[in-house]
Write an enzyme that holds these catalytic residues in place. Structure first.
Site, mmCIF file in Angstrom:
data_model
loop_
_atom_site.group_PDB
_atom_site.id
_atom_site.type_symbol
_atom_site.label_atom_id
_atom_site.label_comp_id
_atom_site.label_asym_id
_atom_site.label_seq_id
_atom_site.Cartn_x
_atom_site.Cartn_y
_atom_site.Cartn_z
ATOM 1 N N GLU A 1 -17.888 -2.230 24.012
ATOM 2 C CA GLU A 1 -18.911 -2.083 22.957
ATOM 3 C C GLU A 1 -19.681 -0.762 23.022
ATOM 4 O OE1 GLU A 1 -20.878 -5.889 23.537
ATOM 5 O OE2 GLU A 1 -20.257 -6.459 21.504
ATOM 6 N N TYR B 1 0.822 -1.217 0.000
ATOM 7 C CA TYR B 1 0.000 0.000 0.000
ATOM 8 C C TYR B 1 0.855 1.266 0.000
ATOM 9 C CZ TYR B 1 -3.452 -3.447 1.600
ATOM 10 O OH TYR B 1 -4.257 -4.544 1.726
#
Ligand code: NI
Length: 397
Positions: free
Chosen positions: A377, A303
């Protein structure tokens, strides 16, 4: 806009249980790069259920959706989430631990997808209140070359409509939940993999004068190549050259015919990156030849480096401070890891920012790409809301 910000916060809080459930469904069924078929189905079903037009099968398993506000031609903002998991055996004991042996969402891409689904619901609900278009990009294969971003771009993801700005969000276990961070300008490194094969002439270790010792040649090469980093790299251009594999498969008294060396190279400048490749090749071959051997050089191009557009990033920073509070938004350092979001930033001004997911009290602070990685979460509430808010602020500029 204050009214909109409050609406986004309220919706994020209401949607949290549903988005946690989505994240868990993705987490327990991790799929490797370019194999994200069930993840794509889940995304598609969800978008369908909230009435968002979308296409599947872009770059094999990618999904692209559109949310059109009033005056949809005005501006387009793209939001990207990567979808793939890693070949790691999860060691967490959870209700939603990976059910696929040897595969795990250890880089938080489950959180990225779920956050973008939450942001999609919020933005779809607000579409009569903004002008322009939101493009949703669910991208396969961030973890593996050639990377899903490059393939999606080749298949036209940045056309019809063409995004004016793109945002990507990534979990960050070095920041607490409720926080975010970003860096303007160069942010993440380019990456290349280096494969060297040093050939000599093997034989008995006790009669070295009859051999050409590739172990000694390869050792010289490994040491000498560090000159590129210490003597040739400009001090303002961070450069990393690391070799993690050195295979000389002889014996105590047997010199092998060849040695294999493998490693990585990271930079933050495309011109310098090309120069290193030439220097490295010349040096490795020259050393081997001067010692009577040969060196084959293969460099697998990875990349490019990732650049965050300064204007877009500073606007995102301002938006994040409004949404989270001044003390919850951080300036990040240059990172020598890589990301294929870089391909998007070569074509479209963008910002790749970080979402805090750490909670030390709950023991949630493992590093990315480890077998016990997990997030707090409640970061999904921040993740979906912040993304929706940053997108709307950018659309309204
Ligand atoms: Ni990642």
């Amino acid at each position: 806009m204050i009214n909109i910000e409050q609406k986004i916060k309220k919706r994020s809080s209401e949607l949290l249980p549903e988005i946690i459930n989505m994240r868990r469904r993705i987490h327990e069924n991790p799929e490797l790069s370019f194999e994200e078929f069930e993840t794509a189905n889940l995304i598609s079903e969800y978008l369908q259920s909230i009435g968002i037009e979308h296409k599947k099968g872009i770059a094999k398993t990618g999904v692209v959706g559109l949310i059109k506000g009033r005056n949809p031609e005005k501006r387009t903002i793209a939001l990207r989430a990567d979808m793939d998991a890693l070949p790691i055996q999860e060691t967490n004991k959870l209700k939603y631990t990976s059910k696929n042996p040897g595969k795990m969402h250890a880089c938080g891409h489950d959180v990225h997808v779920a956050s973008l689904l939450g942001a999609s619901t919020i933005l779809q609900g607000l579409k009569d209140e903004f002008e322009g278009t939101i493009k949703l990009i669910f991208q396969p294969s961030e973890e593996k070359y050639p990377g899903g971003a490059k393939v999606m771009i080749e298949e036209g993801v940045l056309e019809n409509p063409k995004p004016d700005v793109i945002f990507g969000q990534h979990v960050y276990p070095e920041l607490d939940v409720g926080h975010a961070g970003m860096k303007s300008g160069k942010y993440m490194a380019s990456t290349d993999e280096i494969f060297l094969t040093v050939k000599g002439k093997g034989g008995h270790g006790a009669i070295p004068d009859r051999n050409i010792d590739p172990v000694l040649i390869a050792s010289h090469i490994v040491v000498a190549l560090q000159q590129i980093v210490s003597r040739n790299a400009k001090p303002n251009l961070p450069t990393v050259l690391s070799f993690g594999r050195f295979i000389a498969n002889g014996q105590t008294n047997v010199i092998p015919d060849e040695v294999k060396i493998e490693g990585i190279m990271r930079t933050f400048d495309e011109k310098w990156r090309a120069e290193i490749k030439l220097k490295l090749t010349k040096m490795a071959k020259g050393i081997a030849e001067s010692m009577g051997g040969k060196c084959g050089v293969f460099i697998d191009q990875g990349y490019p480096f990732l650049i965050n557009n300064e204007e877009v990033t500073e606007n995102a920073r301002t938006a994040a401070k409004e949404y989270l509070g001044d003390n919850f938004v951080h300036h990040l350092e240059l990172r020598t890891t890589a990301e294929d979001f870089a391909y998007f930033t070569q074509k479209t001004p963008g910002c790749f920012y970080r979402l805090g997911v750490r909670n030390i009290e709950k023991g949630l602070n493992a590093n990315l790409h480890t077998a016990n990685f997990n997030v707090d979460e409640s970061s999904l509430e921040t993740g979906m809301g912040l993304m929706a808010w940053i997108a709307l602020k950018e659309l309204g500029r």
